[in-house]
Write a protein that holds these residues in place. Structure first.
Motif, PDB file in Angstrom:
ATOM      1  N   ASP A  88      16.564  -3.769  27.973  1.00 24.68           N
ATOM      2  CA  ASP A  88      16.589  -2.492  29.060  1.00 24.68           C
ATOM      3  C   ASP A  88      15.467  -1.769  28.135  1.00 24.68           C
ATOM      4  OD1 ASP A  88      18.656  -2.990  31.275  1.00 24.68           O
ATOM      5  OD2 ASP A  88      19.873  -2.836  29.125  1.00 24.68           O
ATOM      6  N   TYR A  89      15.284  -1.694  26.982  1.00 22.25           N
ATOM      7  CA  TYR A  89      14.282  -1.304  26.039  1.00 22.25           C
ATOM      8  C   TYR A  89      13.894  -1.967  25.214  1.00 22.25           C
ATOM      9  CZ  TYR A  89      12.871   3.329  23.490  1.00 22.25           C
ATOM     10  OH  TYR A  89      12.581   4.472  23.305  1.00 22.25           O
ATOM     11  N   LEU A  90      12.804  -1.829  24.967  1.00 19.36           N
ATOM     12  CA  LEU A  90      12.459  -2.490  22.857  1.00 19.36           C
ATOM     13  C   LEU A  90      11.578  -0.793  22.561  1.00 19.36           C
ATOM     14  CD1 LEU A  90      11.414  -4.609  22.051  1.00 19.36           C
ATOM     15  CD2 LEU A  90       9.335  -5.139  23.220  1.00 19.36           C
ATOM     16  N   TRP A  91      11.463  -1.188  21.665  1.00 24.11           N
ATOM     17  CA  TRP A  91      11.197   0.716  20.704  1.00 24.11           C
ATOM     18  C   TRP A  91      10.374  -0.248  19.560  1.00 24.11           C
ATOM     19  CZ3 TRP A  91      10.041   3.380  16.496  1.00 24.11           C
ATOM     20  CH2 TRP A  91      10.758   4.647  16.819  1.00 24.11           C
ATOM     21  N   PHE A  92       9.073  -0.206  20.121  1.00 20.74           N
ATOM     22  CA  PHE A  92       8.011  -0.166  18.695  1.00 20.74           C
ATOM     23  C   PHE A  92       8.064   0.239  18.221  1.00 20.74           C
ATOM     24  CE2 PHE A  92       6.177  -2.364  22.356  1.00 20.74           C
ATOM     25  CZ  PHE A  92       5.970  -4.301  21.722  1.00 20.74           C
ATOM     26  N   ASP A  93       7.557  -0.220  15.984  1.00 16.00           N
ATOM     27  CA  ASP A  93       7.259   0.620  15.000  1.00 16.00           C
ATOM     28  C   ASP A  93       6.034   0.330  14.268  1.00 16.00           C
ATOM     29  OD1 ASP A  93       8.275   2.851  13.227  1.00 16.00           O
ATOM     30  OD2 ASP A  93       9.897   2.201  11.902  1.00 16.00           O
ATOM     31  N   GLY A  94       5.660   0.433  13.687  1.00 22.63           N
ATOM     32  CA  GLY A  94       5.169  -0.056  12.530  1.00 22.63           C
ATOM     33  C   GLY A  94       3.601  -1.351  12.783  1.00 22.63           C
ATOM     34  N   CYS A  95       2.988  -0.529  14.526  1.00 18.03           N
ATOM     35  CA  CYS A  95       2.043  -0.933  14.970  1.00 18.03           C
ATOM     36  C   CYS A  95       1.090  -0.897  13.923  1.00 18.03           C
ATOM     37  CB  CYS A  95       2.286  -0.893  16.625  1.00 18.03           C
ATOM     38  SG  CYS A  95       3.593  -1.335  16.870  1.00 18.03           S
ATOM     39  N   ILE A  96       0.765  -1.374  13.121  1.00 20.55           N
ATOM     40  CA  ILE A  96      -0.195  -0.677  12.141  1.00 20.55           C
ATOM     41  C   ILE A  96      -0.770  -2.351  11.242  1.00 20.55           C
ATOM     42  CG2 ILE A  96      -1.431   0.739  10.091  1.00 20.55           C
ATOM     43  CD1 ILE A  96       0.929   2.770  11.526  1.00 20.55           C
ATOM     44  N   PRO A  97      -2.331  -1.958  11.043  1.00 24.10           N
ATOM     45  CA  PRO A  97      -3.293  -1.693  11.417  1.00 24.10           C
ATOM     46  C   PRO A  97      -3.253  -1.677  12.871  1.00 24.10           C
ATOM     47  CG  PRO A  97      -3.938  -3.027   9.934  1.00 24.10           C
ATOM     48  CD  PRO A  97      -2.049  -3.758  10.932  1.00 24.10           C
ATOM     49  N   GLY A  98      -3.866  -0.516  13.893  1.00 20.60           N
ATOM     50  CA  GLY A  98      -4.098  -0.334  15.785  1.00 20.60           C
ATOM     51  C   GLY A  98      -4.640  -1.697  15.623  1.00 20.60           C
ATOM     52  N   ASN A  99      -5.482  -2.185  15.194  1.00 18.74           N
ATOM     53  CA  ASN A  99      -6.238  -3.709  15.977  1.00 18.74           C
ATOM     54  C   ASN A  99      -5.457  -5.320  16.057  1.00 18.74           C
ATOM     55  OD1 ASN A  99      -6.242  -3.780  13.269  1.00 18.74           O
ATOM     56  ND2 ASN A  99      -8.889  -4.571  13.570  1.00 18.74           N
ATOM     57  N   ILE A 100      -4.638  -4.260  16.899  1.00 14.82           N
ATOM     58  CA  ILE A 100      -3.195  -5.899  17.032  1.00 14.82           C
ATOM     59  C   ILE A 100      -2.985  -6.578  18.227  1.00 14.82           C
ATOM     60  CG2 ILE A 100      -2.501  -5.684  14.935  1.00 14.82           C
ATOM     61  CD1 ILE A 100       0.085  -4.386  16.653  1.00 14.82           C
ATOM     62  N   ASP A 101      -4.119  -5.682  19.177  1.00 14.12           N
ATOM     63  CA  ASP A 101      -4.623  -5.933  20.055  1.00 14.12           C
ATOM     64  C   ASP A 101      -2.700  -6.030  21.154  1.00 14.12           C
ATOM     65  OD1 ASP A 101      -6.524  -6.903  19.804  1.00 14.12           O
ATOM     66  OD2 ASP A 101      -6.660  -9.081  20.424  1.00 14.12           O
ATOM     67  N   GLY A 102      -2.618  -4.438  20.719  1.00 13.79           N
ATOM     68  CA  GLY A 102      -1.453  -4.481  21.731  1.00 13.79           C
ATOM     69  C   GLY A 102      -1.276  -4.237  23.299  1.00 13.79           C
ATOM     70  N   ASP A 103      -2.465  -3.923  24.024  1.00 17.96           N
ATOM     71  CA  ASP A 103      -2.537  -3.894  25.038  1.00 17.96           C
ATOM     72  C   ASP A 103      -1.814  -5.112  26.241  1.00 17.96           C
ATOM     73  OD1 ASP A 103      -2.868  -0.702  24.834  1.00 17.96           O
ATOM     74  OD2 ASP A 103      -5.095  -0.778  26.260  1.00 17.96           O
ATOM     75  N   GLU A 104      -2.743  -6.217  25.110  1.00 20.80           N
ATOM     76  CA  GLU A 104      -2.466  -7.336  25.384  1.00 20.80           C
ATOM     77  C   GLU A 104      -1.324  -7.739  25.413  1.00 20.80           C
ATOM     78  OE1 GLU A 104      -5.371 -10.231  24.023  1.00 20.80           O
ATOM     79  OE2 GLU A 104      -7.240  -9.211  24.353  1.00 20.80           O
ATOM     80  N   THR A 105      -0.521  -7.751  24.745  1.00 17.06           N
ATOM     81  CA  THR A 105       0.688  -8.283  24.177  1.00 17.06           C
ATOM     82  C   THR A 105       1.295  -7.267  25.085  1.00 17.06           C
ATOM     83  OG1 THR A 105       0.228  -8.563  21.689  1.00 17.06           O
ATOM     84  CG2 THR A 105       2.535  -7.642  22.877  1.00 17.06           C
ATOM     85  N   ILE A 106       1.175  -5.915  25.566  1.00 15.64           N
ATOM     86  CA  ILE A 106       2.058  -4.951  26.896  1.00 15.64           C
ATOM     87  C   ILE A 106       2.156  -5.751  28.041  1.00 15.64           C
ATOM     88  CG2 ILE A 106       2.617  -3.349  27.943  1.00 15.64           C
ATOM     89  CD1 ILE A 106       2.375  -1.618  25.552  1.00 15.64           C
ATOM     90  N   ALA A 107       1.263  -6.560  28.482  1.00 20.78           N
ATOM     91  CA  ALA A 107       1.215  -7.348  29.484  1.00 20.78           C
ATOM     92  C   ALA A 107       1.700  -8.658  29.739  1.00 20.78           C
ATOM     93  CB  ALA A 107      -0.685  -7.090  30.527  1.00 20.78           C
ATOM     94  N   PHE A 111       0.822  -1.705   0.148  1.00 21.48           N
ATOM     95  CA  PHE A 111      -0.216  -0.443   0.096  1.00 21.48           C
ATOM     96  C   PHE A 111       0.816   1.378   0.470  1.00 21.48           C
ATOM     97  CE2 PHE A 111      -3.946  -1.945   2.191  1.00 21.48           C
ATOM     98  CZ  PHE A 111      -4.047  -2.648   1.267  1.00 21.48           C
ATOM     99  N   ARG A 112       0.272   2.501  -0.826  1.00 20.60           N
ATOM    100  CA  ARG A 112       0.639   3.443  -0.066  1.00 20.60           C
ATOM    101  C   ARG A 112       0.466   4.659   1.028  1.00 20.60           C
ATOM    102  NH1 ARG A 112       4.644   1.639  -3.144  1.00 20.60           N
ATOM    103  NH2 ARG A 112       5.202   2.432  -5.001  1.00 20.60           N
ATOM    104  N   ASP A 113      -0.894   3.703   1.347  1.00 22.78           N
ATOM    105  CA  ASP A 113      -0.958   4.082   3.064  1.00 22.78           C
ATOM    106  C   ASP A 113      -0.615   2.850   3.595  1.00 22.78           C
ATOM    107  OD1 ASP A 113      -1.181   6.758   2.497  1.00 22.78           O
ATOM    108  OD2 ASP A 113      -3.530   6.161   1.272  1.00 22.78           O
ATOM    109  N   TRP A 114       0.026   3.458   5.060  1.00 19.53           N
ATOM    110  CA  TRP A 114      -0.276   2.020   6.331  1.00 19.53           C
ATOM    111  C   TRP A 114      -1.109   1.253   6.303  1.00 19.53           C
ATOM    112  CZ3 TRP A 114       3.932  -0.259   8.263  1.00 19.53           C
ATOM    113  CH2 TRP A 114       4.449   0.637   8.858  1.00 19.53           C
ATOM    114  N   PRO A 115      -2.089   0.385   6.165  1.00 25.28           N
ATOM    115  CA  PRO A 115      -3.577  -0.450   5.971  1.00 25.28           C
ATOM    116  C   PRO A 115      -4.240  -0.167   7.263  1.00 25.28           C
ATOM    117  CG  PRO A 115      -1.859  -1.767   6.949  1.00 25.28           C
ATOM    118  CD  PRO A 115      -1.042  -0.566   6.497  1.00 25.28           C
ATOM    119  N   ASP A 116      -5.146  -0.605   6.749  1.00 26.55           N
ATOM    120  CA  ASP A 116      -6.598   0.213   7.922  1.00 26.55           C
ATOM    121  C   ASP A 116      -7.192  -1.368   8.298  1.00 26.55           C
ATOM    122  OD1 ASP A 116      -9.665   1.013   8.786  1.00 26.55           O
ATOM    123  OD2 ASP A 116      -8.150   2.830   8.499  1.00 26.55           O
TER     124      ASP A 116
END
Length: 403
Positions: A173-192, A136-141
């Motif tokens: 020590d540090y986890l640097w996230f990028d490309g977390c798109i589309p947004g519905n990949i259940d990030g809060d659960e992953t962070i736990a 895509f030319r834009d991030w997927p929705d």
């Protein structure tokens, strides 16, 4: 809000974008931008990625010499090529190209150098059949998934990759996230889950909540609230190695960026893009050597800096504050006596930092006049010791330039 001790002591880190795209030498987004089919990308770049001069101990030594306190390596960028020996993603450096795990020696070398270990990870994966819109030319929705089953498979897959990274290499020590798109990949659960695997890890704000560090990219944009934050910037115009990009920042620009972050209580994560063999470009080394020499002498004025109430001025900019000490950084020549009309506090002492020579001064109401330190050449720094917590004569409540 609790502040992260080591993060604020560092103020400066090294971002490292390195992967199969480094073979092409045209930046890290070429697979998507040039519509390169996955098999062609594998054949031309992943299989030709040698890492033949990869020496993470040298990377760590350089970062330490340059005054950085931590490093962040792209373990997997959006192209899907992993730098570690993954069981869940066979498209990796242990099975193609270098034929070895590149993350393990990196973690060991950085830790041995006394630096904090950071890993970059992008859930987005243009090579994964379940990921929507690799070209895509834009991030997927959120509507672009093939279906709920594909979305669930993808989430399980990226979590399995993260589990490998966070359970097989010791403390991270540090986890640097990028490309977390589309947004519905259940990030809060992953962070736990992540906080169970690595209880002391810090996370940036790109996957979900709760996060520890707010980041901005290719700009310095401090958050309104007083929290840990970081600006990530390139040294030229690309993150990954680009053989034709000669738009390098100067050492002076690097110093100014670092001080601009520090004056607002934030960090600078400055990128290097190693060549495919693992060597850092010569121009990057030259620039960062020069900036590092300045930082070695002025570190105390940068680390553990605090947000302050002072507005901008025309000459001594940026300004950093640490307790009752104020550091005026003259990156421009004051052309004689300098007037700083910002300070409410009484000045006890003014001295050239770090040399220690006294600087003449007088206060006339809200105006502080500083003499030119004898023999000082731009850039130089003047340290003020003041009575009490530094306060501004007037506050700036809006951005100066109307939108």
């Amino acid at each position: 809000m609790k502040k992260i001790g080591w993060f604020n002591r560092a103020r400066y880190g090294m971002f490292i974008h390195w992967g199969a795209y480094s073979v092409a030498g045209r930046g890290e987004w070429i697979m998507n931008r040039e519509l390169i089919p996955a098999e062609e990308y594998r054949r031309l770049y992943a299989q030709r990625f040698t890492a033949s001069h990869y020496d993470p101990a040298d990377w760590a030594a350089k970062a330490k010499k340059w005054g950085m306190g931590y490093t962040v390596l792209t373990t997997r960028h959006h192209d899907g090529f992993a730098l570690w020996d993954s069981e869940v993603n066979p498209y990796n450096a242990a099975k193609l190209g270098p034929k070895r795990d590149l993350v393990a020696p990196y973690v060991e070398a950085v830790r041995k150098a006394g630096l904090k270990v950071g890993l970059y990870y992008s859930p987005a994966n243009w090579s994964c059949p379940d990921y929507p819109g690799g070209y895509f030319r834009d991030w997927p929705d959120e509507k672009d998934w093939a279906g709920e089953e594909a979305r669930r498979r993808f989430i399980e897959y990226y979590r399995a990759e993260l589990k490998e990274l966070l359970t097989e290499y010791g403390k991270i020590d540090y986890l640097w996230f990028d490309g977390c798109i589309p947004g519905n990949i259940d990030g809060d659960e992953t962070i736990a889950m992540i906080r169970e695997w690595q209880p002391e890890i810090i996370l940036n704000n790109r996957l979900g909540n709760p996060f520890d560090v707010k980041v901005c990219e290719q700009t310095v944009n401090p958050p309104a609230e007083d929290r840990d934050w970081e600006a990530c910037m390139t040294l030229n115009d690309n993150w990954g190695w680009h053989a034709g990009d000669f738009h390098w920042k100067s050492a002076g620009q690097v110093i100014q960026l670092l001080l601009t972050c520090a004056e607002k209580g934030g960090n600078l994560l400055l990128n290097v893009g190693p060549k495919e063999d693992g060597t850092i470009p010569e121009e990057s080394v030259r620039i960062l050597d020069e900036a590092g020499e300045w930082l070695e002498r002025h570190r105390e004025a940068v680390t553990q800096s605090e947000r302050h109430p002072f507005s901008w001025n025309c000459t001594a900019r940026p300004v950093t504050v640490r307790g009752s000490r104020i550091f005026l950084h003259f990156l421009n020549d004051p052309c004689g006596e300098f007037c700083w009309a910002e300070l409410k506090n009484e000045v006890r002492r003014a001295r050239l930092f770090p040399e220690g020579g006294e600087v003449s001064f007088r206060q006339e109401g809200a105006r502080l006049f500083l003499g030119r330190p004898e023999g000082a050449e731009v850039p130089y720094t003047v340290e003020l010791e003041v009575e009490g917590k530094p306060e501004a004569v007037r506050s700036q409540t809006t951005f100066w330039i109307p939108e």
